[in-house]
Scaffold this motif. Sequence first.
Motif, PDB file in Angstrom:
ATOM      1  N   HIS A 108     -15.668  -8.029  -0.893  1.00 48.01           N
ATOM      2  CA  HIS A 108     -15.196  -7.576   0.422  1.00 48.01           C
ATOM      3  C   HIS A 108     -13.684  -7.685   0.455  1.00 48.01           C
ATOM      4  CE1 HIS A 108     -14.921  -6.893   4.694  1.00 48.01           C
ATOM      5  NE2 HIS A 108     -14.247  -8.026   4.832  1.00 48.01           N
ATOM      6  N   ARG A 109     -13.046  -6.551   0.532  1.00 47.98           N
ATOM      7  CA  ARG A 109     -11.602  -6.541   0.637  1.00 47.98           C
ATOM      8  C   ARG A 109     -11.210  -6.514   2.103  1.00 47.98           C
ATOM      9  NH1 ARG A 109      -9.500  -2.295  -4.037  1.00 47.98           N
ATOM     10  NH2 ARG A 109     -10.375  -3.456  -5.836  1.00 47.98           N
ATOM     11  N   PRO A 110     -10.424  -7.499   2.518  1.00 48.99           N
ATOM     12  CA  PRO A 110     -10.055  -7.542   3.937  1.00 48.99           C
ATOM     13  C   PRO A 110      -9.264  -6.310   4.356  1.00 48.99           C
ATOM     14  CG  PRO A 110      -8.719  -9.086   2.662  1.00 48.99           C
ATOM     15  CD  PRO A 110      -9.789  -8.579   1.749  1.00 48.99           C
ATOM     16  N   THR A 111      -9.646  -5.765   5.483  1.00 50.55           N
ATOM     17  CA  THR A 111      -8.948  -4.607   6.030  1.00 50.55           C
ATOM     18  C   THR A 111      -7.785  -5.064   6.897  1.00 50.55           C
ATOM     19  OG1 THR A 111     -10.389  -4.521   7.961  1.00 50.55           O
ATOM     20  CG2 THR A 111     -11.108  -3.304   6.002  1.00 50.55           C
ATOM     21  N   ILE A 112      -7.019  -4.105   7.368  1.00 50.83           N
ATOM     22  CA  ILE A 112      -5.903  -4.436   8.246  1.00 50.83           C
ATOM     23  C   ILE A 112      -6.396  -5.056   9.543  1.00 50.83           C
ATOM     24  CG2 ILE A 112      -5.884  -2.111   9.249  1.00 50.83           C
ATOM     25  CD1 ILE A 112      -2.847  -4.429   8.583  1.00 50.83           C
ATOM     26  N   THR A 113      -7.602  -4.625   9.971  1.00 47.89           N
ATOM     27  CA  THR A 113      -8.184  -5.223  11.181  1.00 47.89           C
ATOM     28  C   THR A 113      -8.534  -6.680  10.957  1.00 47.89           C
ATOM     29  OG1 THR A 113      -9.095  -3.058  11.762  1.00 47.89           O
ATOM     30  CG2 THR A 113     -10.009  -4.984  12.897  1.00 47.89           C
ATOM     31  N   ASP A 114      -9.088  -7.000   9.770  1.00 43.77           N
ATOM     32  CA  ASP A 114      -9.418  -8.392   9.460  1.00 43.77           C
ATOM     33  C   ASP A 114      -8.156  -9.257   9.428  1.00 43.77           C
ATOM     34  OD1 ASP A 114     -12.069  -7.651   9.223  1.00 43.77           O
ATOM     35  OD2 ASP A 114     -11.906  -7.266   7.067  1.00 43.77           O
ATOM     36  N   ARG A 115      -7.094  -8.720   8.866  1.00 43.55           N
ATOM     37  CA  ARG A 115      -5.847  -9.497   8.788  1.00 43.55           C
ATOM     38  C   ARG A 115      -5.264  -9.737  10.184  1.00 43.55           C
ATOM     39  NH1 ARG A 115      -4.255  -9.714   3.493  1.00 43.55           N
ATOM     40  NH2 ARG A 115      -5.150  -8.142   2.076  1.00 43.55           N
ATOM     41  N   ILE A 116      -5.302  -8.710  11.026  1.00 45.84           N
ATOM     42  CA  ILE A 116      -4.799  -8.870  12.394  1.00 45.84           C
ATOM     43  C   ILE A 116      -5.653  -9.882  13.155  1.00 45.84           C
ATOM     44  CG2 ILE A 116      -4.448  -7.687  14.596  1.00 45.84           C
ATOM     45  CD1 ILE A 116      -3.737  -5.186  13.017  1.00 45.84           C
ATOM     46  N   GLU A 117      -6.969  -9.830  12.932  1.00 45.28           N
ATOM     47  CA  GLU A 117      -7.852 -10.780  13.603  1.00 45.28           C
ATOM     48  C   GLU A 117      -7.567 -12.209  13.149  1.00 45.28           C
ATOM     49  OE1 GLU A 117     -12.625 -11.802  14.053  1.00 45.28           O
ATOM     50  OE2 GLU A 117     -11.949 -10.165  12.763  1.00 45.28           O
ATOM     51  N   ALA A 118      -7.354 -12.397  11.842  1.00 42.05           N
ATOM     52  CA  ALA A 118      -7.049 -13.737  11.332  1.00 42.05           C
ATOM     53  C   ALA A 118      -5.743 -14.268  11.924  1.00 42.05           C
ATOM     54  CB  ALA A 118      -6.968 -13.704   9.804  1.00 42.05           C
ATOM     55  N   ILE A 119      -4.743 -13.390  12.006  1.00 45.88           N
ATOM     56  CA  ILE A 119      -3.472 -13.808  12.607  1.00 45.88           C
ATOM     57  C   ILE A 119      -3.665 -14.165  14.076  1.00 45.88           C
ATOM     58  CG2 ILE A 119      -1.153 -13.011  13.238  1.00 45.88           C
ATOM     59  CD1 ILE A 119      -1.176 -11.307  10.702  1.00 45.88           C
ATOM     60  N   GLY A 120      -4.460 -13.362  14.774  1.00 47.69           N
ATOM     61  CA  GLY A 120      -4.717 -13.648  16.185  1.00 47.69           C
ATOM     62  C   GLY A 120      -5.440 -14.964  16.388  1.00 47.69           C
ATOM     63  N   ARG A 121      -6.441 -15.232  15.548  1.00 45.29           N
ATOM     64  CA  ARG A 121      -7.163 -16.497  15.672  1.00 45.29           C
ATOM     65  C   ARG A 121      -6.253 -17.686  15.383  1.00 45.29           C
ATOM     66  NH1 ARG A 121     -12.633 -16.157  16.109  1.00 45.29           N
ATOM     67  NH2 ARG A 121     -13.595 -14.113  15.744  1.00 45.29           N
ATOM     68  N   ALA A 122      -5.423 -17.549  14.331  1.00 43.65           N
ATOM     69  CA  ALA A 122      -4.505 -18.640  14.006  1.00 43.65           C
ATOM     70  C   ALA A 122      -3.498 -18.871  15.127  1.00 43.65           C
ATOM     71  CB  ALA A 122      -3.779 -18.330  12.695  1.00 43.65           C
ATOM     72  N   THR A 123      -3.020 -17.785  15.725  1.00 42.27           N
ATOM     73  CA  THR A 123      -2.072 -17.912  16.832  1.00 42.27           C
ATOM     74  C   THR A 123      -2.717 -18.559  18.048  1.00 42.27           C
ATOM     75  OG1 THR A 123      -0.920 -15.929  16.049  1.00 42.27           O
ATOM     76  CG2 THR A 123      -0.472 -16.647  18.298  1.00 42.27           C
ATOM     77  N   ALA A 124      -3.945 -18.132  18.348  1.00 42.50           N
ATOM     78  CA  ALA A 124      -4.652 -18.718  19.495  1.00 42.50           C
ATOM     79  C   ALA A 124      -4.929 -20.197  19.266  1.00 42.50           C
ATOM     80  CB  ALA A 124      -5.957 -17.963  19.733  1.00 42.50           C
ATOM     81  N   ASN A 125      -5.299 -20.559  18.038  1.00 44.14           N
ATOM     82  CA  ASN A 125      -5.559 -21.967  17.738  1.00 44.14           C
ATOM     83  C   ASN A 125      -4.276 -22.785  17.829  1.00 44.14           C
ATOM     84  OD1 ASN A 125      -7.407 -24.113  16.626  1.00 44.14           O
ATOM     85  ND2 ASN A 125      -5.884 -24.062  15.004  1.00 44.14           N
TER      86      ASN A 125
END
Length: 376
Positions: A108-125
């Motif tokens: 599974h290659r992370p898409t741009i959506t997955d990367r944006i979601e990961a950044i959002g989760r890290a920012t929210a945390n």
Amino acid sequence: MTPRATGSKQRQSAVVEATVANGCYVLSGDLLIETIDRLDHDLRGARLIDISQVAQLDTAGAWFILDLERRIADADKGRLIRGATDTQRQLLDTVRASMPTEAEITEHRPTITDRIEAIGRATANAGRVALELTSFLGEVIAVMGRLIVQPRRFRMTSLVYHMQQVGWNAIPIVALMAFLIGVVLAFQGATQLRQFGAEVFVVDLIAISVLRELGILLTAIIVAGRSGSAFTAAIGSMKMREEIDAMRTLGLNPMEILVVPRILALVLMLPVLGLIADVSGLIGGAIMSWIELGVSPAVFQSRLVSNTDVWHFGVGMIKAPFFALIIGIIGCYEGMKVGGDAESLGRLTSTSVVLAIFMVIVVDAIFSIFFSLVGV
């Protein structure tokens, strides 16, 4: 004679054998947990499993058969086990239902959506942790204000004890660290400045680096790893043993007893440790300058006093209480978050050290930018 015959029969039934005939893997005897270790998983080209000659079968034997079936099924599909009795078939079906399924492994290659979601989760945390730390700081300030109004509630013995732990006991490692940093700065500075004939400026390099930045910064990092982790471990252990809950039951405030004395001890002792680090760093730099460049201690002292602004020392001391507050707040906050298991204690202790060091470096960068803007 009957017991002997029975014993002989039991010993014979404990034998298990596996042969391959006409592409069929034939099992005979008792396929039990104590006998399957005599067999191997080499199918030797077989495409069917015959268990019609198996007298006894337990769960371990059923697992062995199903493991063989799964490996055959990679190439062939269909009914692969034959000769099973009704009882054996029921046992095989039960074990088959309980065996884990092999999930298909796909890359599974992370898409741009997955990367944006990961950044959002890290920012929210990160935002959540910042909000909780701010709330914890506010609670500490409120408790300190209450202790100022009611000084009899303050535990001086606890404060003195923690001052000894975080201050006095840390002097050897802090002094040694700063001394070696001064030696390294002098040696590296001499190596570079000698190329331009400006060896004498190594005194300014050592003084500004140690007094303004490295002395207090490295001291705070050592204290974060030493005392910050100790705060988290001590409070977390009490949290695991439900001692903090017992305090609240008895009407005692854990913030007054556990948190405030530790934070105050750090705020009081970190400037002292910073001063010791500055002195040790300058001594180490002076000794190495004398050895490497021939700059005598008298010349080193004279240039240090004449060319070094007192504000270089003041900048380092101004940072010390803020670093101490950060280390104490994070160490106690992570300790209060420990759950009832040892895994959370170890994880949060590591988090406490990493977060404290990170925040100390961030705040040091902010101070550097601020003092640069105001011309200090």
